[in-house]
Write a protein that holds these residues in place. Structure first.
Motif, PDB file in Angstrom:
ATOM      1  N   TRP A 115     -55.394  38.666  22.653  1.00 29.76           N
ATOM      2  CA  TRP A 115     -54.023  37.893  22.849  1.00 29.76           C
ATOM      3  C   TRP A 115     -53.306  38.867  23.515  1.00 29.76           C
TER       4      TRP A 115
ATOM      5  N   ALA B 243     -55.416  28.666  21.957  1.00 32.91           N
ATOM      6  CA  ALA B 243     -56.291  29.457  20.758  1.00 32.91           C
ATOM      7  C   ALA B 243     -57.509  28.583  20.327  1.00 32.91           C
TER       8      ALA B 243
ATOM      9  N   ALA C  81     -59.848  31.893  14.993  1.00 33.01           N
ATOM     10  CA  ALA C  81     -58.656  31.282  15.956  1.00 33.01           C
ATOM     11  C   ALA C  81     -57.516  30.682  15.112  1.00 33.01           C
TER      12      ALA C  81
ATOM     13  N   ALA D 235     -53.869  31.844  15.706  1.00 36.23           N
ATOM     14  CA  ALA D 235     -52.610  30.675  15.986  1.00 36.23           C
ATOM     15  C   ALA D 235     -51.420  30.529  15.003  1.00 36.23           C
TER      16      ALA D 235
ATOM     17  N   ALA E  66     -53.770  24.721  19.276  1.00 38.83           N
ATOM     18  CA  ALA E  66     -54.949  25.401  18.476  1.00 38.83           C
ATOM     19  C   ALA E  66     -56.315  24.419  18.524  1.00 38.83           C
TER      20      ALA E  66
END
Length: 276
Positions: free
Chosen positions: A131, A147, A157, A161, A169
């Motif tokens: 990220w 994500a 993930a 998120a 997400a």
């Protein structure tokens, strides 16, 4: 008569204790199945890509690919599952690229060309470093990042998120928690006492503010379908669930037409971007 029974009982008890000890000591080898050798790269699918190296907060060098669909396209930050490495995910990359999405896929520590040894904390740190690479090094706004993860990567993930607030997400073929999945596999073992791993996907989902897309196959032989439904019920709105058919690893391909249509619809409806 009593002595043979006691002997048999003792053998059974010793065997059970041995299994408990084995499961406790070798959990990492059962959870993580990294492959170091890279089988191929996106050029094999005719996709333009950059080889990327970025650093974690504790100084490990991680490897990934940035597959571009254009400067204005939203970017998928993809967290893969517990086995292999990024070179086994070309079909996923291809499908996402055809939807008009940039894809940044990376290997956790210990996988592929990434340094280090896999761990639960490590997967979270690695996703956070990925990220940071997108937002800081490439200057991509978080509103343009989605994500995404599948299987164990879905848990990673969801964790990401919940903390970074991306545009959306995507959590696919994932489990409610490591403990619940282990209990499904080994109902005769006290796995909740033995397990060193959390991966509490359901808790992470409950803290995601972004729209959530979920997909799970009713035929999934690794993560039972009820995990996907339970996760979906726990997720906040807006959200979408797509029921797939096929195996754990290839349900999205075996149901590709439906999957592609629903994912495109979700992204158009819940993010400010128009898909191709």
């Amino acid at each position: 008569m009593i002595k043979p029974l006691l002997w048999i009982t003792g053998v059974i008890a010793a065997g059970y204790l041995f299994i408990l000890l084995f499961m406790y000591l070798f959990q990492a080898q059962m959870v993580f199945h990294p492959t170091k050798q890279m089988g191929t790269d996106p050029s094999a699918a005719g996709l333009p890509f950059e080889d990327v190296t970025f650093e974690t907060t504790n100084g490990l060098q991680l490897h990934g690919w940035f597959v571009t669909a254009g400067d204005s396209a939203p970017t998928i930050l993809y967290c893969h599952g517990n086995a292999g490495n990024i070179s086994g995910r070309l079909e996923t990359i291809r499908l996402l690229h055809e939807l008009g999405l940039n894809v940044f896929i990376f290997d956790y520590r210990g996988y592929g060309r990434s340094e280090g040894t896999p761990s639960e904390t490590g997967t979270y740190r690695d996703a956070s470093a990925a990220w940071g690479y997108l937002t800081e090094t490439r200057g991509i706004e978080k509103e343009k990042i989605i994500a995404m993860g599948r299987s164990l990567g879905g848990s990673v993930a969801a964790w990401l998120a919940a903390r970074k607030d991306p545009a959306a997400a995507i959590v696919e073929s994932s489990f409610t928690s490591a403990a619940q999945l282990a209990a499904d596999f080994y109902p005769w073992l006290p796995v909740r006492w033995l397990l060193k791993y959390d991966y509490n996907t359901i808790a992470y989902l409950q803290n995601i503010k972004a729209p959530v897309f979920m997909a799970h196959s009713r035929d999934d032989e690794i993560v039972p379908f009820h995990h996907g439904k339970t996760l979906f019920e726990a997720a906040g709105k807006p959200k979408m669930f797509v029921e797939l058919r096929g195996s754990h690893a290839s349900g999205f391909l075996e149901t590709e037409t439906k999957y592609r249509k629903q994912l495109r619809s979700f992204l158009v409806k819940h993010t400010p971007y128009k898909m191709y």
